[in-house]
Design a protein around this motif. Structure first.
Motif, mmCIF file in Angstrom:
data_model
loop_
_atom_site.group_PDB
_atom_site.id
_atom_site.type_symbol
_atom_site.label_atom_id
_atom_site.label_comp_id
_atom_site.label_asym_id
_atom_site.label_seq_id
_atom_site.Cartn_x
_atom_site.Cartn_y
_atom_site.Cartn_z
ATOM 1 N N PHE A 69 0.902 -1.242 -0.023
ATOM 2 C CA PHE A 69 0.139 -0.148 -0.224
ATOM 3 C C PHE A 69 0.956 1.237 -0.018
ATOM 4 C CE2 PHE A 69 0.331 1.336 4.535
ATOM 5 C CZ PHE A 69 0.660 0.337 5.118
ATOM 6 N N TRP A 70 0.326 2.402 -0.295
ATOM 7 C CA TRP A 70 1.054 3.556 -0.457
ATOM 8 C C TRP A 70 0.755 4.713 0.441
ATOM 9 C CZ3 TRP A 70 4.817 4.221 -4.411
ATOM 10 C CH2 TRP A 70 5.015 2.784 -5.255
ATOM 11 N N TRP A 71 1.915 4.908 1.240
ATOM 12 C CA TRP A 71 1.665 6.327 1.902
ATOM 13 C C TRP A 71 2.143 7.512 1.230
ATOM 14 C CZ3 TRP A 71 -0.908 7.111 6.329
ATOM 15 C CH2 TRP A 71 -0.654 8.396 7.085
ATOM 16 N N GLY A 72 1.536 8.336 0.639
ATOM 17 C CA GLY A 72 1.863 9.174 -0.493
ATOM 18 C C GLY A 72 2.698 8.529 -1.315
ATOM 19 N N THR A 73 3.747 8.871 -1.477
ATOM 20 C CA THR A 73 4.630 8.465 -2.714
ATOM 21 C C THR A 73 5.581 7.286 -2.002
ATOM 22 O OG1 THR A 73 6.271 10.220 -2.260
ATOM 23 C CG2 THR A 73 4.530 10.543 -4.187
ATOM 24 N N GLU A 74 5.431 6.803 -0.861
ATOM 25 C CA GLU A 74 6.180 5.849 -0.475
ATOM 26 C C GLU A 74 5.480 4.450 -0.198
ATOM 27 O OE1 GLU A 74 9.123 6.695 3.070
ATOM 28 O OE2 GLU A 74 7.550 5.128 4.213
ATOM 29 N N PRO A 75 5.930 3.345 -1.061
ATOM 30 C CA PRO A 75 5.274 2.195 -1.021
ATOM 31 C C PRO A 75 5.524 1.390 0.182
ATOM 32 C CG PRO A 75 6.974 2.037 -2.360
ATOM 33 C CD PRO A 75 7.321 3.411 -1.760
ATOM 34 N N ARG A 76 4.629 0.727 0.918
ATOM 35 C CA ARG A 76 4.954 0.009 2.137
ATOM 36 C C ARG A 76 4.373 -1.314 2.062
ATOM 37 N NH1 ARG A 76 3.758 4.835 6.847
ATOM 38 N NH2 ARG A 76 5.793 6.034 6.088
ATOM 39 N N ILE A 77 5.160 -2.082 2.572
ATOM 40 C CA ILE A 77 4.849 -3.713 2.456
ATOM 41 C C ILE A 77 4.815 -4.115 3.803
ATOM 42 C CG2 ILE A 77 5.488 -5.942 1.697
ATOM 43 C CD1 ILE A 77 7.220 -4.580 -0.382
ATOM 44 N N PRO A 78 3.657 -4.603 4.465
ATOM 45 C CA PRO A 78 3.658 -5.078 5.745
ATOM 46 C C PRO A 78 4.648 -6.439 5.921
ATOM 47 C CG PRO A 78 1.487 -4.859 4.714
ATOM 48 C CD PRO A 78 2.468 -4.805 3.602
ATOM 49 N N ALA A 79 5.364 -6.372 7.008
ATOM 50 C CA ALA A 79 6.180 -7.625 7.338
ATOM 51 C C ALA A 79 5.932 -8.131 8.612
ATOM 52 C CB ALA A 79 7.661 -7.077 7.404
ATOM 53 N N THR A 80 5.432 -9.350 8.519
ATOM 54 C CA THR A 80 4.824 -9.904 9.858
ATOM 55 C C THR A 80 5.602 -11.381 10.138
ATOM 56 O OG1 THR A 80 2.917 -11.142 8.668
ATOM 57 C CG2 THR A 80 2.714 -9.014 10.052
ATOM 58 N N ASP A 81 6.097 -12.180 8.927
ATOM 59 C CA ASP A 81 6.716 -13.085 8.948
ATOM 60 C C ASP A 81 8.186 -13.000 9.803
ATOM 61 O OD1 ASP A 81 6.828 -15.898 7.587
ATOM 62 O OD2 ASP A 81 8.854 -15.044 7.359
ATOM 63 N N SER A 82 8.464 -14.293 10.497
ATOM 64 C CA SER A 82 9.610 -14.152 11.518
ATOM 65 C C SER A 82 11.054 -14.265 10.588
ATOM 66 C CB SER A 82 9.457 -15.063 12.625
ATOM 67 O OG SER A 82 9.391 -16.363 12.059
ATOM 68 N N GLU A 83 10.668 -14.987 9.751
ATOM 69 C CA GLU A 83 12.162 -15.223 8.771
ATOM 70 C C GLU A 83 12.206 -13.681 8.003
ATOM 71 O OE1 GLU A 83 14.500 -17.461 8.489
ATOM 72 O OE2 GLU A 83 13.190 -18.229 10.186
ATOM 73 N N ILE A 84 11.310 -13.024 7.735
ATOM 74 C CA ILE A 84 11.432 -11.713 7.166
ATOM 75 C C ILE A 84 11.926 -10.728 7.928
ATOM 76 C CG2 ILE A 84 10.270 -10.037 5.755
ATOM 77 C CD1 ILE A 84 10.306 -12.140 3.924
ATOM 78 N N LEU A 85 11.346 -10.793 9.148
ATOM 79 C CA LEU A 85 11.804 -9.884 10.266
ATOM 80 C C LEU A 85 13.220 -9.888 10.587
ATOM 81 C CD1 LEU A 85 8.486 -10.139 12.537
ATOM 82 C CD2 LEU A 85 9.257 -8.026 11.155
#
Ligand code: HEM
Length: 560
Positions: free
Chosen positions: A139-155
């Motif tokens: 999703f986009w906060w203004g012109t900044e793309p944001r990807i939710p990260a909840t997976d422990s390996e990604i974190l």
């Protein structure tokens, strides 16, 4: 759009000014040789100025176009090519309007008291989008793309193994600097490492132990005023503990981090922060186009006046501390002492790493805000939970009585408080004062199977992780301190399921300070009072930067 809103545009302006000057001299030279002059103003000057304005305008337009259109467009393409889906963003605004609208809709109603299922109220947009697009979307906060990260390996990759690739973006800085100051919390790269190295010793465990008597002293003062009020009532009194704890933690941070000579100016800084917080809340209720904050609206003018007053008060604190008597100078190892020593050094560092007066003011501002806001919220939510769960209130009181036997808390005994520790952890899990974290890729980086382009931000919803039934069980929304009966280090549960202070190299530098302070205050409260939730309490958690009770926390208090 103001020129200072865009550092690159500002730099090109000054280059252009220099260029105009040189151009004017050349044309002037030609004009004089050819005797061309109009009413005393050389044609050359007019020509040079208009050429420069044209070049400047083209240059700034290109930079704005690149910043607001070309770069986001390139990011959209790069992320879409990897199959990432998400809500359709609007030009310049991204999905901000949906976020603000869904949040405002949820906040119209209060929640049932005792219902801790607050995720759908605080992050309704996340619940909606993750149900529609799955765990990983954009999703986009203004012109900044944001990807939710909840997976422990990604974190693990973002916070530990690849943490050097991540930092804070300029959009985050612009959003938070009003309250948080441009200090350690927003620094990146070597600048961050340098600041952290200077600041960390102020939070060494041995230093914190020395602060315990100061915390006891501040808490005793608050409790004396409570006792006076209780004397005039029939044994019980109603009080907004949120307000009380905010006052207490601000006194504590001034005394422990800045020195007693700063007390009055410190009080002023907190009043200003309160006013700025009101403005920040107002800003967040509106939808802003880039540059709108520079228009001379009444709100913007008030923000700017408060900012100036804040700078003034912080400078006064620093000056007072510089001139301070022996009382303060003997405590050169407190936070302000360490910062002053650093800024007074003859610097061997590059300008980028310099720690001058400006950096000092910004760092102090950061600590005024983060040093009290999060801790008073931890105390507030914890007291609410204990008031709703008399069994745990009694268990905690019994432990406190056993360890301290009615005496003031001492540093060395604090780690004997097992039940109190479990209660704080469960409170931080259900009501994390910092409910989300952001990490922006400072260069292209591979995370899991995703090629993350520079400028993409990972949005870490601490609140969602803490309330996730797949991590915490079907009773994830219930208050059960026994979950933390095993120490965190020994717990089989993945460490990245519990992130109230973040994790990795950028873990909260004030974590031990906050927990020490919270323990001391809770011990003294439980030794003296019992708590019930007041019938006036409205359960309406709300989130701006931190997670707070929208209408305060009125409690009924009675002597033990
Ligand atoms: C219950 C209390 C607290 C909570 C829940 C909390 C939480 C956090 C979190 C989640 C972060 C990471 C923020 C990010 O990376 O964007 C953070 C960073 C930070 N916290 Fe705290 N905090 C608390 C108390 C404190 C206190 C008392 C202080 C100082 C006296 C403090 C100073 C800081 C600073 C300076 C950072 C930035 C560290 C860095 O980037 O290296 N915090 N805190």
């Amino acid at each position: 759009m103001h020129i200072s809103d865009h550092p690159a545009a500002a730099a090109s302006f000054f280059k252009m000014f220099d260029f105009t000057h040189k151009l004017s001299m050349i044309i002037d030279h030609i004009a004089i040789h050819n005797n061309i002059r109009t009413r005393g103003v050389t044609v050359s000057v007019l020509l040079a100025v208009s050429t420069a304005i044209l070049i400047l305008a083209c240059n700034a337009t290109f930079k704005l176009l690149r910043y607001y259109c070309l770069q986001p467009w390139a990011l959209v393409r790069a992320l879409q090519a990897q199959g990432l889906k998400g809500p359709v963003p609007r030009f310049l605004l991204g999905n901000i309007s949906q976020i603000v609208e869904t949040r405002n809709e949820m906040e119209v109603y209060d929640m049932e008291i005792g219902d801790h299922n607050i995720l759908s109220r605080i992050c309704p947009y996340y619940c909606q989008w993750s149900a529609e697009y799955g765990k990983t979307f954009v999703f986009w906060w203004g012109t900044e793309p944001r990807i939710p990260a909840t997976d422990s390996e990604i974190l693990k990759e973002i916070l530990f193994t690849k943490s050097e690739y991540f930092g804070k973006s300029s959009i985050q800085l612009k959003g938070g600097v009003l309250l948080l100051g441009n200090g350690l919390i927003f620094a990146n790269g070597t600048d961050w490492a340098k600041r952290r190295q200077i600041i960390a010793p102020a939070f060494h465990i041995e230093k914190l132990k020395e602060m315990v008597p100061l915390i006891v002293n501040c808490t005793s003062q608050m409790l004396r005023t409570w006792d006076q009020v209780l004397k005039t009532t029939e044994g019980s009194v109603e009080m907004d503990v949120c307000e009380q704890f905010a006052g207490l933690t601000s006194d504590v941070i001034v005394q422990t981090a800045f020195g007693s000579c700063c007390f009055n100016n410190g009080k002023k800084v907190f009043q200003l922060l309160k006013s700025l917080e009101r403005i920040y809340t107002e800003y967040n209720r509106r939808i802003w186009l880039p540059g709108c904050r520079f228009l001379p609206t009444p709100l913007n003018r008030e923000a700017s006046r408060l900012q100036q007053e804040m700078q003034g008060s912080l400078k006064a604190i620093i000056e007072a501390r510089n001139k301070c008597d022996n009382e303060c100078s003997s405590r050169t190892n407190d936070l302000l002492g360490l910062l002053l020593a650093e800024s007074n050094k003859n610097h061997i560092y590059s300008t980028e790493q310099k720690f001058g007066a400006k950096e000092l003011v910004e760092e102090c501002r950061t600590f005024f805000f983060v040093g009290h806001e999060t801790t008073y919220l931890l105390l507030t939510w914890t007291i609410m939970l204990l008031a709703l769960h008399p069994y745990w209130q009694e268990q905690a009181r019994a432990e406190v009585m056993e360890v301290f036997k009615g005496r003031d808390p001492q540093a060395d005994l604090l780690n004997k408080l097992k039940i109190v520790g479990m209660i704080f952890n469960e409170s931080l899990r259900l009501y994390p004062p910092a409910p989300t974290l952001l990490r922006t890729a400072l260069s292209d980086v591979q995370v899991g199977s995703l090629h993350v382009p520079k400028g993409t931000t990972f949005w870490i919803p601490i609140l969602a992780i803490h309330h996730d039934p797949t991590l915490w069980g079907a009773d994830a929304n219930e208050f059960k301190p026994e979950r933390f009966s095993e120490s965190l280090g020994n717990s089989s549960r993945h460490l990245l399921s519990f992130l109230p202070f973040s994790s990795g190299p950028r873990i909260c530098v004030g974590q031990t300070f906050a927990l020490t302070e919270a323990k001391v205050v809770l011990v003294m409260l439980l030794q003296n009072y019992k708590f019930w939730v007041s019938p006036k309490y409205r359960h309406a958690p709300t989130s701006m930067i931190t997670l707070k009770p929208k209408y305060g926390m009125p409690m009924i208090i009675e002597k033990v």
